[in-house]
Design a protein around this motif. Structure first.
Motif, short mmCIF file in Angstrom:
data_model
loop_
_atom_site.label_atom_id
_atom_site.label_comp_id
_atom_site.label_asym_id
_atom_site.label_seq_id
_atom_site.Cartn_x
_atom_site.Cartn_y
_atom_site.Cartn_z
N ASN A 695 0.84 -1.19 0.00
CA ASN A 695 0.00 0.00 0.00
C ASN A 695 0.88 1.24 0.00
O ASN A 695 1.48 1.59 1.01
N LEU A 696 0.98 1.91 -1.15
CA LEU A 696 1.81 3.09 -1.25
C LEU A 696 1.15 4.32 -0.63
O LEU A 696 1.80 5.36 -0.51
N CYS A 697 -0.11 4.20 -0.27
CA CYS A 697 -0.83 5.35 0.32
C CYS A 697 -1.08 5.16 1.81
O CYS A 697 -1.96 5.80 2.38
N ALA A 698 -0.34 4.27 2.46
CA ALA A 698 -0.65 3.91 3.84
C ALA A 698 -0.69 5.11 4.77
O ALA A 698 -1.53 5.20 5.67
N ASP A 699 0.21 6.08 4.59
CA ASP A 699 0.26 7.23 5.49
C ASP A 699 -0.91 8.16 5.31
O ASP A 699 -1.19 8.99 6.17
N ASP A 700 -1.61 8.07 4.18
CA ASP A 700 -2.73 8.96 3.92
C ASP A 700 -4.07 8.34 4.28
O ASP A 700 -5.12 8.96 4.12
N GLY A 701 -4.04 7.11 4.74
CA GLY A 701 -5.28 6.45 5.09
C GLY A 701 -6.01 5.87 3.89
O GLY A 701 -7.07 5.27 4.04
N LEU A 706 -0.18 -1.89 -4.92
CA LEU A 706 0.74 -1.98 -6.04
C LEU A 706 0.59 -3.29 -6.81
O LEU A 706 0.97 -3.36 -7.99
N LYS A 707 0.04 -4.31 -6.20
CA LYS A 707 0.00 -5.61 -6.82
C LYS A 707 -0.74 -5.57 -8.16
O LYS A 707 -1.82 -5.00 -8.28
N GLY A 708 -0.13 -6.20 -9.17
CA GLY A 708 -0.74 -6.27 -10.49
C GLY A 708 -0.48 -5.07 -11.38
O GLY A 708 -0.83 -5.09 -12.56
N LYS A 709 0.14 -4.03 -10.84
CA LYS A 709 0.42 -2.84 -11.65
C LYS A 709 1.66 -3.09 -12.52
O LYS A 709 2.55 -3.87 -12.18
N ARG A 710 1.70 -2.39 -13.65
CA ARG A 710 2.79 -2.54 -14.61
C ARG A 710 3.95 -1.61 -14.30
O ARG A 710 3.80 -0.59 -13.62
N LEU A 711 5.10 -1.94 -14.85
CA LEU A 711 6.30 -1.11 -14.70
C LEU A 711 6.12 0.20 -15.43
O LEU A 711 5.69 0.23 -16.58
N VAL A 712 6.45 1.31 -14.76
CA VAL A 712 6.34 2.62 -15.38
C VAL A 712 7.52 2.88 -16.31
O VAL A 712 8.62 2.37 -16.13
N GLY A 713 7.27 3.68 -17.35
CA GLY A 713 8.34 4.20 -18.19
C GLY A 713 8.85 3.30 -19.29
O GLY A 713 9.67 3.73 -20.11
N TYR A 714 8.39 2.05 -19.34
CA TYR A 714 8.92 1.09 -20.32
C TYR A 714 7.77 0.52 -21.14
O TYR A 714 6.76 0.10 -20.59
N PRO A 715 7.90 0.50 -22.49
CA PRO A 715 6.81 0.00 -23.32
C PRO A 715 6.70 -1.51 -23.28
O PRO A 715 7.70 -2.22 -23.18
N SER A 716 5.49 -2.01 -23.39
CA SER A 716 5.28 -3.46 -23.45
C SER A 716 5.65 -4.03 -24.81
O SER A 716 6.11 -5.17 -24.92
N PHE A 717 5.45 -3.23 -25.88
CA PHE A 717 5.74 -3.69 -27.23
C PHE A 717 6.70 -2.72 -27.90
O PHE A 717 6.56 -1.50 -27.78
N MET A 718 7.67 -3.28 -28.62
CA MET A 718 8.56 -2.49 -29.46
C MET A 718 8.77 -3.21 -30.78
O MET A 718 8.94 -4.43 -30.81
N TYR A 719 8.75 -2.42 -31.85
CA TYR A 719 9.10 -2.95 -33.16
C TYR A 719 10.18 -2.06 -33.75
O TYR A 719 10.10 -0.82 -33.68
#
Length: 823
Positions: A695-701, A706-719
């Motif tokens: 839980n990345l929002c634990a301090d805010d209640g 995060l589980k199941g979320k994709r990696l930021v900044g990197y494309p899934s497909f490249m050609y």
């Protein structure tokens, strides 16, 4: 001049013979890209098609060769010919963009601005790769980091002969404290055997100028002593503002043979980069104000007016948002009030000034029959001044409503890497150790800007003390980091066409230090200070390469890697020392100080460890090369940071994500239907998901799982595709890359759109004229179709959810020309 073989435009050179070995240079004990003796098992390759332009009688040859280049095992060798498809002076990392699974982006076409450059390799970011130049560890490639230096600041791109990219788990013997998912090794060309030199001059869009001069001594005595010295200068203006980027470098290399089968070499580089960076943007800024929103420089009056608005309006007072409320004050530029950033949309200036020294001494010595010793002794220093014009902090010394905020960082790294290699029967045993000491400093200051009309404003590249010493300091950090790595491996060839490499490495890294100064008006309580140690005694690596039939190859790679903790000052970085608690504006104290949070992390954090598996198949034919790679990575304890606040005062949390997994595949097909023609295609897929309930929002209640979320900044497909044709002295090429949309926020509720990026160019070699040799003219077009796209993402950190001012636009269409000759 010595005979020069210029490879064709195919991407990958044979790993076993990526460059000719001069007669006075012993064959390396093994190609450092993978493991001892691994390349000895390379099966004979059918003779490539060639087109050679014969020299006049009595002159040294300049061969223009169009030949296919073949990768081996998990390695891809990017040849000098591929590098030369880029405009002269371009960051060499751009030439790796055609490698399957590699994503490179930059805000400027040449890649000088390292703030706006990024490279991923199969889901691993540039601070998670092992990088060397001539055996010197460069480590972290991120901007203004305290654990390495970007290759563009460590060597002149024109002096690099080739780069070897390992897309598996990386090389076991490579000295690196950042290698989690692959390695990039760069090699400078040796001095030439005969006296001569090279001169080239380039011009291009937006005032681009590139100059390069090189002098080769030739062999100075019977022992074969030789050296070269080179100077390069690059200049370019921003495509949406007159502020420039300027960089100059000096390279030098000395080679001294030590008998018939040994040698010593020394390398030195000095680099000075002074860059006005592009303004950081958000999706909000792009959608509301457009793609050409840029910093004010050189419009000091405009930045001054915005700072005046900040001092009179807090940006949230309703009366400040109306023309009547702004009566008697300077209003924000049109539309800025409609963004969440308001006065923070763009500052007066932003950029950096970096000074780097990189040097190394290499030994490759035959001690006895079958026994070799190699060693690298090196030193590297990096000094950086990174700045923002700050409209939120007035200059206390002059009374101006804005000031210049300057981050001053410095690192001094010294170390050595030594190894022994012994051949016995069908085994090659390789063992060695690496040690490095790094002294690191980070401080942050504010400097006075002048009152309007009472002097020239400060430049983002300095000097900063024109109107007095710094009037305020935010923090001061100092660390000392010691890294030790040991490895042992055996390359066993039970059959002529089967090579098995197995071994392990041990690593321990201890960092001590932290904050020695804290401004209590900005940060609540003491900032982090203390030591952290990451260690692992057994990190195994197994590689199998089987050429089971002529032209057919199967390879398998497995390794466990560990990355120790990195250091960074408060705000905007993924480091245990970067956690920060701002001073409360309402007088209430946070639950913990930054030091208390750090002490908790000391007890609970674990260094990141990745387990990478790769299985590949390659088919090599006279007219085609086909390869398919499948890979899987189990990620343990990767640290993640989420950024909030302004660019001038970012606040960072550091979280252990526990588990993640990555599955991917790369497929490439290179066709060579006729002599001189190469048609390359690759397709890459990557699926990275976080695996634990964090839980990345634990301090805010709130709950931000995060589980199941994709990696930021990197494309899934490249050609990627590259079409190149060589006919006599003419070479033409066209390449295009497609990148799918990329998650922007950690919660994946915002994404950056997909885009195409195409480039084209031509080169013609006129041959020789009197004393001038290999006269060549190049022409290149970058971003041929002038597509709009987001290049760098997350330079200020990625948002937890929604939007954040942490992305930069890629360069528009630009044209480059270059003329070069040798003598």
């Amino acid at each position: 001049m010595t005979s020069t073989a210029l490879a064709g435009t195919a991407l990958c050179a044979p790993a076993a013979s990526s460059a000719p070995v001069p007669a006075d240079r012993p064959h390396p004990a093994h190609a450092r890209g993978k493991s001892a003796g691994l390349h000895a098992a390379t099966a004979p390759v059918p003779h490539p098609a060639r087109l050679t332009q014969a020299p006049p009688p009595g002159e040294e040859s300049v061969a223009v060769t169009a030949r296919r280049n073949i990768p081996h095992n998990t390695e891809t060798t990017v040849s000098r010919a591929t590098m030369e498809q880029q405009a002269a002076g371009t960051n060499v990392l751009r030439s790796l963009a055609q490698v399957p699974g590699v994503s490179f982006s930059s805000t400027d076409a040449l890649g000088i601005d390292t703030w706006g450059t990024s490279i991923y390799m199969r889901g691993f970011f540039q601070d998670q790769l092992g990088v060397t130049v001539d055996g010197i560890p460069l480590n972290n490639q991120s901007y203004a980091n305290l654990g390495g230096v970007n290759i563009n600041n460590a060597a002149i791109s024109g002096d690099l002969e080739r780069s070897v990219v390992s897309q598996g788990a990386g090389s076991l013997d490579l000295p690196s404290n950042t290698n989690l998912g692959g390695t990039m090794q760069f090699f400078t060309a040796d001095p030439k055997n005969k006296f001569g030199g090279k001169i080239e001059q380039g011009f291009g869009s937006y005032g681009m100028q590139h100059s390069y001069f090189r002098f080769d001594s030739g062999q100075l005595n019977k022992s074969g002593t030789k050296f070269f010295a080179a100077y390069a200068r690059n200049y370019e203006k921003k495509f949406d503002a007159p502020s420039p980027g300027f960089m100059q470098q000096v390279d030098g290399k000395l080679v001294q043979p030590l008998g018939p089968n040994s040698r010593m070499s020394a390398f030195f580089n000095w680099s000075d980069a002074q860059v006005w960076g592009y303004a950081d943007k958000s999706l909000d800024i792009l959608n509301t104000l457009g793609w050409r929103t840029e910093s004010f420089y050189p419009n000091y009056e405009g930045a001054y007016a915005v700072a005046n608005w900040v001092q009179n309006c807090d940006g949230t007072t309703p009366s400040c948002a109306t023309p009547a409320g702004q009566r008697g004050r300077s209003a924000l530029p049109a539309g800025w009030i409609n963004t969440s950033e308001q006065a923070g949309v763009a500052y007066y200036d932003a950029g950096q000034h970096s000074i780097d020294y990189t040097s190394g001494l290499n030994f490759d010595v035959a001690l006895a029959e079958g026994l070799r010793w190699t060693a690298t002794i090196y030193g590297q220093s990096d000094t950086q001044y990174t700045t923002y014009g700050d409209p939120y902090q007035p200059s206390l010394g002059t009374g101006a409503p804005l000031s210049e905020q300057v981050w001053q960082t410095r690192q001094e790294r010294y170390g050595f890497n030594t190894a022994f290699e012994y051949h016995i029967a069908n085994h090659t045993i390789h063992t060695g150790a690496w040690f490095e000491n790094n002294n690191q400093w980070a401080t942050q200051f504010w400097y006075n800007e002048p009152l309007l009309g009472e002097g020239a404003p400060l430049k983002t590249v300095g000097p900063y003390t024109t109107y007095g010493a710094a009037f305020m300091q935010n923090y001061g950090f100092q660390w000392n980091t010691n890294t030790f790595q040991y490895h042992i491996m055996d390359t066993w060839r039970p059959l002529h066409d089967l090579t098995i490499n197995y071994g392990f490495k041990s690593m321990i890294q201890t960092t001590s230090g932290g904050s020695w100064y804290n401004n209590d008006d900005i940060n609540y309580g003491p900032l982090p200070n203390g030591s952290m140690t990451a260690s692992e005694a057994f990190l195994p690596h197994v590689n199998i390469d089987w050429r089971f039939a002529r032209g057919h190859e199967i390879y398998f790679d497995f390794a466990e890697n560990m990355r120790p903790y990195s250091v960074a000052p408060t705000g905007g970085a993924t480091s245990p020392w970067a956690v920060s608690q701002p001073a409360s504006s309402d007088g209430t104290a946070p639950a913990q100080t930054s030091q208390q949070i750090f002490q908790t992390l000391q007890r609970t954090l674990r260094p990141e460890r990745d387990f990478t598996y790769l299985l590949g198949y390659r088919f090599v034919d006279r007219h085609a090369v086909l390869s398919v790679d499948l890979y899987h990575t189990d990620v343990k304890h990767r640290l993640l940071s989420a950024s909030v606040g302004s660019l001038n005062n970012p606040q960072t949390t550091v979280v252990d994500t526990h588990t993640a997994s990555m599955n991917g595949a790369d497929a490439t097909l290179t066709l060579m239907p006729i002599k001189g023609l190469t048609f390359y295609n690759s397709f890459s897929y990557n699926h990275f998901v976080w695996g634990s309930h964090v839980n990345l929002c634990a301090d805010d209640g709130d709950v931000c799982d995060l589980k199941g979320k994709r990696l930021v900044g990197y494309p899934s497909f490249m050609y990627k595709t590259n079409l190149a044709y060589t006919w006599h002295g003419l070479t033409v090429h066209f390449d295009a890359n497609f990148y799918s949309n990329r998650p922007y926020s950690l919660m994946n509720d915002t994404r950056v759109p997909a885009y195409w990026l195409a480039n084209t160019g031509a080169r013609y070699r006129f041959g020789n004229y009197k004393v001038l040799k290999n006269i060549t003219v190049d022409f290149n077009v970058y971003n041929l179709f002038n597509n709009k796209y987001i290049a760098m993402m997350g330079e200020n950190g990625f948002p937890l959810s929604g939007d954040y001012q942490s992305m930069e636009r890629g360069a528009v269409r630009q044209f480059f020309g270059n003329v070069s000759t040798e003598f």
